[in-house]
Design an enzyme around this catalytic site. Structure first.
Site, PDB file in Angstrom:
ATOM      1  N   CYS A 185     137.047  31.288  34.083  1.00 41.81           N
ATOM      2  CA  CYS A 185     138.394  30.900  34.514  1.00 41.81           C
ATOM      3  C   CYS A 185     139.431  31.104  33.416  1.00 41.81           C
ATOM      4  O   CYS A 185     139.110  30.989  32.233  1.00 41.81           O
ATOM      5  CB  CYS A 185     138.437  29.433  34.884  1.00 41.81           C
ATOM      6  SG  CYS A 185     137.172  28.908  35.998  1.00 41.81           S
TER       7      CYS A 185
ATOM      8  N   ARG B 230     138.284  38.370  31.921  1.00 43.19           N
ATOM      9  CA  ARG B 230     137.321  37.284  31.726  1.00 43.19           C
ATOM     10  C   ARG B 230     136.400  37.118  32.922  1.00 43.19           C
ATOM     11  O   ARG B 230     135.370  36.463  32.815  1.00 43.19           O
ATOM     12  CB  ARG B 230     138.081  35.971  31.509  1.00 43.19           C
ATOM     13  CG  ARG B 230     138.885  35.934  30.241  1.00 43.19           C
ATOM     14  CD  ARG B 230     139.807  34.742  30.229  1.00 43.19           C
ATOM     15  NE  ARG B 230     139.067  33.502  30.169  1.00 43.19           N
ATOM     16  CZ  ARG B 230     138.903  32.776  29.067  1.00 43.19           C
ATOM     17  NH1 ARG B 230     139.414  33.184  27.946  1.00 43.19           N
ATOM     18  NH2 ARG B 230     138.243  31.649  29.095  1.00 43.19           N
TER      19      ARG B 230
ATOM     20  N   TRP C 195     136.774  31.160  38.525  1.00 41.42           N
ATOM     21  CA  TRP C 195     135.411  31.698  38.628  1.00 41.42           C
ATOM     22  C   TRP C 195     134.607  30.560  39.232  1.00 41.42           C
ATOM     23  O   TRP C 195     134.363  29.548  38.571  1.00 41.42           O
ATOM     24  CB  TRP C 195     134.930  32.074  37.230  1.00 41.42           C
ATOM     25  CG  TRP C 195     133.644  32.825  37.166  1.00 41.42           C
ATOM     26  CD1 TRP C 195     133.472  34.173  37.297  1.00 41.42           C
ATOM     27  CD2 TRP C 195     132.336  32.283  36.901  1.00 41.42           C
ATOM     28  NE1 TRP C 195     132.142  34.493  37.138  1.00 41.42           N
ATOM     29  CE2 TRP C 195     131.432  33.353  36.906  1.00 41.42           C
ATOM     30  CE3 TRP C 195     131.852  30.995  36.683  1.00 41.42           C
ATOM     31  CZ2 TRP C 195     130.070  33.184  36.685  1.00 41.42           C
ATOM     32  CZ3 TRP C 195     130.496  30.821  36.464  1.00 41.42           C
ATOM     33  CH2 TRP C 195     129.628  31.916  36.464  1.00 41.42           C
TER      34      TRP C 195
ATOM     35  N   ASN D 255     140.023  24.596  33.747  1.00 42.48           N
ATOM     36  CA  ASN D 255     138.824  25.358  33.373  1.00 42.48           C
ATOM     37  C   ASN D 255     137.767  24.350  32.958  1.00 42.48           C
ATOM     38  O   ASN D 255     138.088  23.376  32.276  1.00 42.48           O
ATOM     39  CB  ASN D 255     139.087  26.241  32.150  1.00 42.48           C
ATOM     40  CG  ASN D 255     139.954  27.428  32.482  1.00 42.48           C
ATOM     41  OD1 ASN D 255     140.303  27.649  33.628  1.00 42.48           O
ATOM     42  ND2 ASN D 255     140.317  28.179  31.459  1.00 42.48           N
ATOM     43  N   GLY D 256     136.512  24.630  33.290  1.00 39.09           N
ATOM     44  CA  GLY D 256     135.433  23.729  32.884  1.00 39.09           C
ATOM     45  C   GLY D 256     134.791  23.086  34.091  1.00 39.09           C
ATOM     46  O   GLY D 256     135.004  23.527  35.232  1.00 39.09           O
TER      47      GLY D 256
ATOM     48  N   GLU E 295     118.852  45.478  24.922  1.00 36.24           N
ATOM     49  CA  GLU E 295     120.302  45.592  25.069  1.00 36.24           C
ATOM     50  C   GLU E 295     120.659  46.712  26.053  1.00 36.24           C
ATOM     51  O   GLU E 295     121.559  46.567  26.883  1.00 36.24           O
ATOM     52  CB  GLU E 295     120.948  45.830  23.688  1.00 36.24           C
ATOM     53  CG  GLU E 295     122.432  46.112  23.670  1.00 36.24           C
ATOM     54  CD  GLU E 295     123.302  45.010  24.273  1.00 36.24           C
ATOM     55  OE1 GLU E 295     122.805  43.926  24.598  1.00 36.24           O
ATOM     56  OE2 GLU E 295     124.511  45.274  24.453  1.00 36.24           O
TER      57      GLU E 295
ATOM     58  N   LYS F 299     122.761  46.254  29.497  1.00 29.28           N
ATOM     59  CA  LYS F 299     123.994  46.998  29.813  1.00 29.28           C
ATOM     60  C   LYS F 299     123.872  47.630  31.186  1.00 29.28           C
ATOM     61  O   LYS F 299     124.784  47.560  31.994  1.00 29.28           O
ATOM     62  CB  LYS F 299     124.241  48.120  28.787  1.00 29.28           C
ATOM     63  CG  LYS F 299     124.773  47.743  27.442  1.00 29.28           C
ATOM     64  CD  LYS F 299     126.160  47.169  27.409  1.00 29.28           C
ATOM     65  CE  LYS F 299     126.139  45.695  27.621  1.00 29.28           C
ATOM     66  NZ  LYS F 299     126.113  44.837  26.478  1.00 29.28           N
TER      67      LYS F 299
ATOM     68  N   GLU G 209     123.917  44.948  34.093  1.00 34.78           N
ATOM     69  CA  GLU G 209     125.126  44.167  34.336  1.00 34.78           C
ATOM     70  C   GLU G 209     126.275  44.980  34.905  1.00 34.78           C
ATOM     71  O   GLU G 209     127.084  44.436  35.646  1.00 34.78           O
ATOM     72  CB  GLU G 209     125.560  43.364  33.110  1.00 34.78           C
ATOM     73  CG  GLU G 209     126.005  44.151  31.927  1.00 34.78           C
ATOM     74  CD  GLU G 209     126.321  43.263  30.714  1.00 34.78           C
ATOM     75  OE1 GLU G 209     126.679  42.094  30.887  1.00 34.78           O
ATOM     76  OE2 GLU G 209     126.219  43.773  29.597  1.00 34.78           O
TER      77      GLU G 209
ATOM     78  N   HIS H 194     100.254  45.331  28.628  1.00 33.58           N
ATOM     79  CA  HIS H 194      99.965  43.926  28.951  1.00 33.58           C
ATOM     80  C   HIS H 194     100.599  43.502  30.267  1.00 33.58           C
ATOM     81  O   HIS H 194     100.699  42.315  30.546  1.00 33.58           O
ATOM     82  CB  HIS H 194     100.450  43.014  27.819  1.00 33.58           C
ATOM     83  CG  HIS H 194      99.757  43.267  26.512  1.00 33.58           C
ATOM     84  ND1 HIS H 194      98.409  43.052  26.334  1.00 33.58           N
ATOM     85  CD2 HIS H 194     100.211  43.763  25.336  1.00 33.58           C
ATOM     86  CE1 HIS H 194      98.069  43.388  25.105  1.00 33.58           C
ATOM     87  NE2 HIS H 194      99.147  43.829  24.478  1.00 33.58           N
TER      88      HIS H 194
ATOM     89  N   LYS I  46     133.543  37.201  31.014  1.00 41.00           N
ATOM     90  CA  LYS I  46     133.531  37.677  29.628  1.00 41.00           C
ATOM     91  C   LYS I  46     133.155  36.566  28.669  1.00 41.00           C
ATOM     92  O   LYS I  46     132.395  36.760  27.737  1.00 41.00           O
ATOM     93  CB  LYS I  46     134.920  38.228  29.286  1.00 41.00           C
ATOM     94  CG  LYS I  46     135.032  38.766  27.865  1.00 41.00           C
ATOM     95  CD  LYS I  46     134.151  39.976  27.683  1.00 41.00           C
ATOM     96  CE  LYS I  46     134.145  40.515  26.278  1.00 41.00           C
ATOM     97  NZ  LYS I  46     132.974  41.388  26.035  1.00 41.00           N
TER      98      LYS I  46
HETATM   99  C1  F6R Z   1     126.682  41.278  27.777  1.00 42.29           C
HETATM  100  C2  F6R Z   1     127.545  40.216  27.359  1.00 42.29           C
HETATM  101  C3  F6R Z   1     127.008  38.824  27.323  1.00 42.29           C
HETATM  102  C4  F6R Z   1     127.492  38.128  26.051  1.00 42.29           C
HETATM  103  C5  F6R Z   1     127.069  36.657  26.055  1.00 42.29           C
HETATM  104  C6  F6R Z   1     127.471  35.952  24.782  1.00 42.29           C
HETATM  105  O1  F6R Z   1     127.327  42.496  27.777  1.00 42.29           O
HETATM  106  O2  F6R Z   1     128.679  40.434  27.065  1.00 42.29           O
HETATM  107  O3  F6R Z   1     125.619  38.815  27.384  1.00 42.29           O
HETATM  108  O4  F6R Z   1     126.975  38.795  24.950  1.00 42.29           O
HETATM  109  O5  F6R Z   1     127.643  35.998  27.145  1.00 42.29           O
HETATM  110  O6  F6R Z   1     128.839  36.041  24.578  1.00 42.29           O
HETATM  111  P1  F6R Z   1     129.483  35.779  23.162  1.00 42.29           P
HETATM  112  O7  F6R Z   1     129.019  36.854  22.252  1.00 42.29           O
HETATM  113  O8  F6R Z   1     130.949  35.811  23.392  1.00 42.29           O
HETATM  114  O9  F6R Z   1     128.991  34.438  22.716  1.00 42.29           O
END
Ligand code: F6R
Length: 609
Positions: free
Chosen positions: A2, A27, A75, A101-102, A482, A486, A489, A505, A604
């Site tokens: 949010c 976000r 959100w 927010n929250g 990673e 990517k 997501e 395994h 985000k």
């Molecule tokens: C993946 C991504 C998330 C963040 C995670 C932690 O692309 O962006 O997995 O890495 O939510 O976010 P931060 O680094 O802001 O604590």
């Protein structure tokens, strides 16, 4: 997650609020709304609806008068994505509007009590109780009513509210969800994130948990929950507006991937000491003696930042010879972790606001740990509350999928490992060689980016598979995870990252024509083992894409497709392995027509649990 924006000043508020909301789009959100005070204290004008801001804009009359208002991107957590559940929320009288927010954890009992007192609710949200509580306690002083309402809340909040009887003021408060005040000339802003306001002012005040603020166009008054005045520091913001714009790229994610040669350089900038063959990281706030006393390192993070931490673990153990563990913040937080003496803790977080990481940090600090932050967003909560740390200086990362932050976070771990290594086993010659290799990375990343067309073509051919395995070993195992993160997501293709040695395994049962495997096979000490793993996959009719060193004909001979990357000392391969995976995910998502920068269900900055 949010977003909040508030404005009071001389200009028409609606346009500023909508612009602020657009800047917060990155976000992640599913509905949006604004509420504007009519000039001279008329009724509040409220516009809100589910969906994107572009769907909200036509509802707002172009000539809407009123120069004080609030806006929100929601959100969903409590209640479905509907127009009614979008914020802002009004009280029964329609005189008070609140954006939140929250999560209010005790909202059900509050709601029942308020309903029994005659309050009528228009939404299913937890947030709406705040508007009704303020209504209940209002008797002419908005800030006082907010304070009394907040005293009853359990959970987290960043709120902004306005009252029809006070057409030139906003009241905000923060507990666990960020809020920043922007100070302009004769105008004030309140936002959950500086990106919403840097087009208008670079002077900001960061609110802390437990603080309330009352804003008018000319002044701000900050207090704690007991109404004690708090003097706040006005701080400058260094980010520029251009940095939060696409600058000719189709998406922020593409821009951020292509920025990496520069962002990696910025993470190293001023931190390398050629003469002493070491690194300096001033923000650690630790003397050489403190550093020498470090016996163990524990790294705590979430998502991509956790993967960066895992790369850090390999580095700290191999370069600095320090035992290191890496933990998922949300798990550590609820596990009653043991804090051992002489253990240095790092919390890694791009946003500096991830609630799991923040609360894990607080728990560790409560137990006496020294916790350093590795963060990107200057002034965010983790760096402010940590005992020191290092900014990665990536510049704003707007795309939901983190890319340049990852390579900058690992850059900091390379520097920190060099620093500790040089205090222990690493010779000056080895330190100089390390610096040379690290300094060569930006140009090598540039070379990979120059070959992005080939990766795009590969993405086109592979994007219709439903499942993928990403496999690596050693320091590239977290890079495989990673890469899988990517891809899933932003393209929504199911992908898992494994250590290639784990294949036998369990995951090998998945191998077949329908599940391509992407192997990370640099020219390192584990290459031969990986070649055997590739052969195991080929023997089961699996398709293989391999990311390998330039000119590795053996890999070329057995894989179905290869992505070649420049050669480098094996310690530094994570930089060169990850960039093709970012590009592959980006192009696959593009091919599939996905919303690359704002993938479904994702936010985000994850500021709720
Ligand atoms: C993946 C991504 C998330 C963040 C995670 C932690 O692309 O962006 O997995 O890495 O939510 O976010 P931060 O680094 O802001 O604590």
């Amino acid at each position: 997650m949010c977003g909040i924006i508030g404005y009071c000043g001389p200009k028409p508020a609606a346009g500023l609020l909508l612009e602020g909301l657009k800047r917060l789009e990155y976000r992640g959100y599913d509905s949006a709304g604004i509420c504007v005070q009519a000039e001279g204290g008329g009724p509040l004008s409220l516009y809100k609806r589910k969906g994107k801001i572009r769907e909200l804009i036509p509802l707002v009359p172009e000539e809407l008068a009123g120069s004080c208002g609030i806006g929100h991107t929601r959100w969903a957590t409590h209640g479905e994505v509907t127009d009614q559940n979008a914020h802002p929320h009004l009280d029964c009288s329609g005189r008070i509007a609140v954006a939140h927010n929250g999560i209010i954890e005790n909202y059900l009992s509050l709601r029942e009590k308020l309903a029994s007192e005659g309050h009528r609710f228009a939404s299913e949200t937890d947030s709406e109780v705040i508007a009704h509580l303020i209504e209940k306690y209002y008797s002419g002083d908005l800030m006082e009513a907010v304070r009394r309402a907040l005293a009853l809340l359990k959970g987290t909040y960043g709120i902004v509210c306005l009252h029809r009887d006070h057409p030139d003021r906003l009241v905000g408060a923060r507990q666990g969800s960020p809020l920043v005040v922007g100070i302009g000339h004769g105008e004030s802003f309140l936002a959950s994130d500086v990106t919403a306001i840097i087009g208008h002012t670079k002077q900001v005040v960061y609110l802390e948990d437990g603080e309330l603020v009352c804003l008018t166009p000319e002044e701000l008054r900050t207090t704690d929950l007991k109404d004690q005045e708090i003097q706040k520091k006005v701080e400058p913001v260094s980010w520029e507006l251009e940095q939060i714009e696409k600058g000719g790229f189709a998406h922020f994610m593409e821009k951020e991937i292509f920025e990496q040669p520069e962002s990696i350089k910025r993470a190293m900038g001023g931190r390398i000491d050629l003469e002493q063959a070491t690194a300096h990281l001033g923000g650690l706030n630790m003397s050489n003696r403190d550093l020498l006393n470090v016996e163990r390192v524990r790294i705590v993070a979430a998502g991509t930042s956790w993967h960066a931490g895992l790369v850090g673990m390999y580095l700290l153990e191999s370069i600095a010879r320090i035992p290191c563990t890496v933990e998922i913040a949300s798990e550590l937080r609820y596990r009653n972790p043991v804090v051992e003496r002489n253990t240095l803790h790092f919390v890694v977080s791009q946003s500096g606001e991830t609630i799991d990481s923040l609360y894990a940090m607080r728990e560790l600090q409560r137990k006496g740990a020294t916790v350093l932050g590795i963060c990107n967003v200057v002034g965010s909560t983790i760096p402010r509350e940590s005992n020191g740390g290092v900014y990665i200086h990536s510049g704003p990362e707007i795309a939901v999928a983190s890319t340049k932050a990852f390579t900058s976070q690992i850059t900091v771990f390379y520097l920190f490992s060099l620093l500790l290594g040089r205090m222990r086993d690493l010779s000056a010659d080895a330190g100089s060689a390390f610096i040379r290799d690290l300094a060569s990375i930006p140009a090598k990343v540039e070379a990979i980016l120059a070959g992005s067309r080939g990766i795009r073509e590969l993405a086109r051919r592979y994007c219709h598979y439903q499942h993928f395995l990403f496999l690596g070993r050693g320091i590239n195992y977290p890079v495989a995870m990673e890469g899988a993160l990517k891809l899933k997501e932003i393209s929504y293709i199911h992908a898992e990252g494994y250590s290639a040695s784990e294949l036998k395994h369990g995951p090998i049962a998945l191998i077949g024509e329908e599940t391509p495997c992407l192997f990370l096979v640099p020219d390192d000490g584990l290459r031969d083992k990986l070649l055997s793993n590739i052969k195991e996959v080929k023997a089961r009719r699996g398709r293989v894409i391999a990311v390998c060193a330039q000119g590795d004909n053996e890999v070329r001979g057995i894989a179905d497709d290869v992505i070649e990357v420049p050669r480098v000392h094996e310690t530094f391969n994570p930089f060169l392995m990850v960039v093709p995976l970012q590009l592959l995910a980006y192009y696959a998502a593009l091919e599939l027509g996905r919303d690359v920068d704002q993938p479904r269900n994702l936010a985000k900055s994850v500021t709720v649990e």
